[in-house]
Design an enzyme around this catalytic site. Structure first.
Site, PDB file in Angstrom:
ATOM      1  N   TYR A 259       9.998 -19.718 -28.979  1.00  0.00           N
ATOM      2  CA  TYR A 259       9.539 -18.805 -30.348  1.00  0.00           C
ATOM      3  C   TYR A 259       8.081 -18.747 -30.288  1.00  0.00           C
ATOM      4  CZ  TYR A 259       9.546 -17.146 -34.890  1.00  0.00           C
ATOM      5  OH  TYR A 259       9.826 -16.142 -35.967  1.00  0.00           O
TER       6      TYR A 259
ATOM      7  N   LYS B 273       6.351 -14.926 -29.823  1.00  0.00           N
ATOM      8  CA  LYS B 273       5.715 -14.334 -31.058  1.00  0.00           C
ATOM      9  C   LYS B 273       4.202 -14.183 -30.728  1.00  0.00           C
ATOM     10  CE  LYS B 273       8.870 -13.665 -34.064  1.00  0.00           C
ATOM     11  NZ  LYS B 273       9.473 -12.227 -34.276  1.00  0.00           N
TER      12      LYS B 273
END
Length: 311
Positions: free
Chosen positions: A155, A159
């Site tokens: 993640y 991001k």
């Protein structure tokens, strides 16, 4: 209405943050293409936006590959005649620490968050450029991508990569008048519901009450609706001069994140060899090393009896 006549795509907008973004864009006058992998969830989102007085249609497809990106743009043009705004919100979580994270865990998250943002932005920009539209691309980042978070290698990479792409796209799209920005939301989600630290805030929100001031003001943590206004602003003509930025929103707080800059700089004639670094690195940079991870403020005692027991 500030977005009257505009058409927006919001990926991952069947529920949660994505639905809040889609509803706000519709409130401001935009027609919206809703996207989710669950047909019933997508249909309900369309119904909700219609009940608000807005216009929406749904595309049921998993974001990631080019085919889904093409389907989304085609739907916008077929249903509403054009496309002006893309919000790339779709995402999944597969949280595990490094040694427990499988290739599949990593690839799934990267495919939806990072590749999905790339393919959708590429498709939207091609349309904007071909039609001469000064479009808006709004991506969704995360504090994890800015600072890291335990158990989120996949993640965090996705991001952080999204913000890197936004900065690049701001350069590449400038001549076409298209803007690209990243929103960094700090809001109640399905994930934060599982974290004891946020229990009192989540409970208040679910009762329809305002979250305690500590969360909204001190922590900058709020509801999905607190972030939606920023998304709509970045989609508007008022934000024509804003591009390449990472902007945080949560609770009562709005933040402009810096682009990475050197925290300290030292020079040595002839360069820095191993022995030079062993001798000097600590003296030069030891007190300037950067922190990692989110540093949450201590909870006031009246907000965390259950959280303290859980820990």
């Amino acid at each position: 209405m500030s977005l009257s006549g505009k058409v927006a795509i919001v990926t991952g907008s069947g529920r949660g943050l994505g639905l809040a973004y889609a509803r706000e864009l519709a409130r401001q006058g935009a027609a919206v293409v809703v996207n989710d992998v669950d047909a019933e969830v997508a249909a309900e989102a369309v119904r909700i936006i219609g009940a608000d007085g807005g216009r929406a249609v749904a595309v049921v497809a998993p974001v990631g590959g080019t085919e889904a990106a093409q389907q989304l743009v085609q739907k916008a043009v077929e249903a509403f005649g054009r496309l002006d705004i893309l919000v790339t919100n779709a995402g999944i979580l597969r949280d595990k620490s490094l040694l427990k994270m499988t290739d599949e865990d990593f690839d799934l998250v990267i495919n939806v968050h990072l590749k999905g943002t790339f393919t959708c932005a590429r498709e939207a920009f091609a349309y904007f450029k071909d039609q001469g539209i000064a479009g808006r691309i709004i991506t969704i980042g995360s504090p994890t991508g800015q600072r890291g978070n335990f158990g989120q290698s996949n993640y965090a990479a996705a991001k952080a990569g999204i913000v890197g792409m936004v900065r690049t796209w701001a350069l590449e799209m400038k001549k076409a008048g298209v803007t690209a920005n990243a929103v960094i939301p700090v809001a109640a989600t399905a994930m934060t519901k599982t974290v004891p630290y946020f229990t009192k805030a989540i409970e208040a929100d679910e009762r329809g009450e305002a979250m305690p001031d500590f969360f909204r003001k001190d922590l900058g943590f709020g509801t999905a609706d607190d972030v939606a206004g920023l998304v709509a602003f970045l989609a508007s003509d008022a934000a024509a001069g804003v591009t390449g930025q990472a902007i945080g929103a949560g609770g009562d707080r709005l933040q402009l994140w810096t682009h990475p800059e050197a925290a300290a700089t030292e020079y040595r004639e002839g360069g820095w060899g191993y022995a030079d670094l062993v001798e000097n690195f600590g003296k030069l940079f030891g007190d300037k090393l950067q922190s990692v991870g989110e540093e949450l403020l201590p909870l006031p005692a009246d907000l965390a009896p259950e959280a303290a027991e859980a820990r």
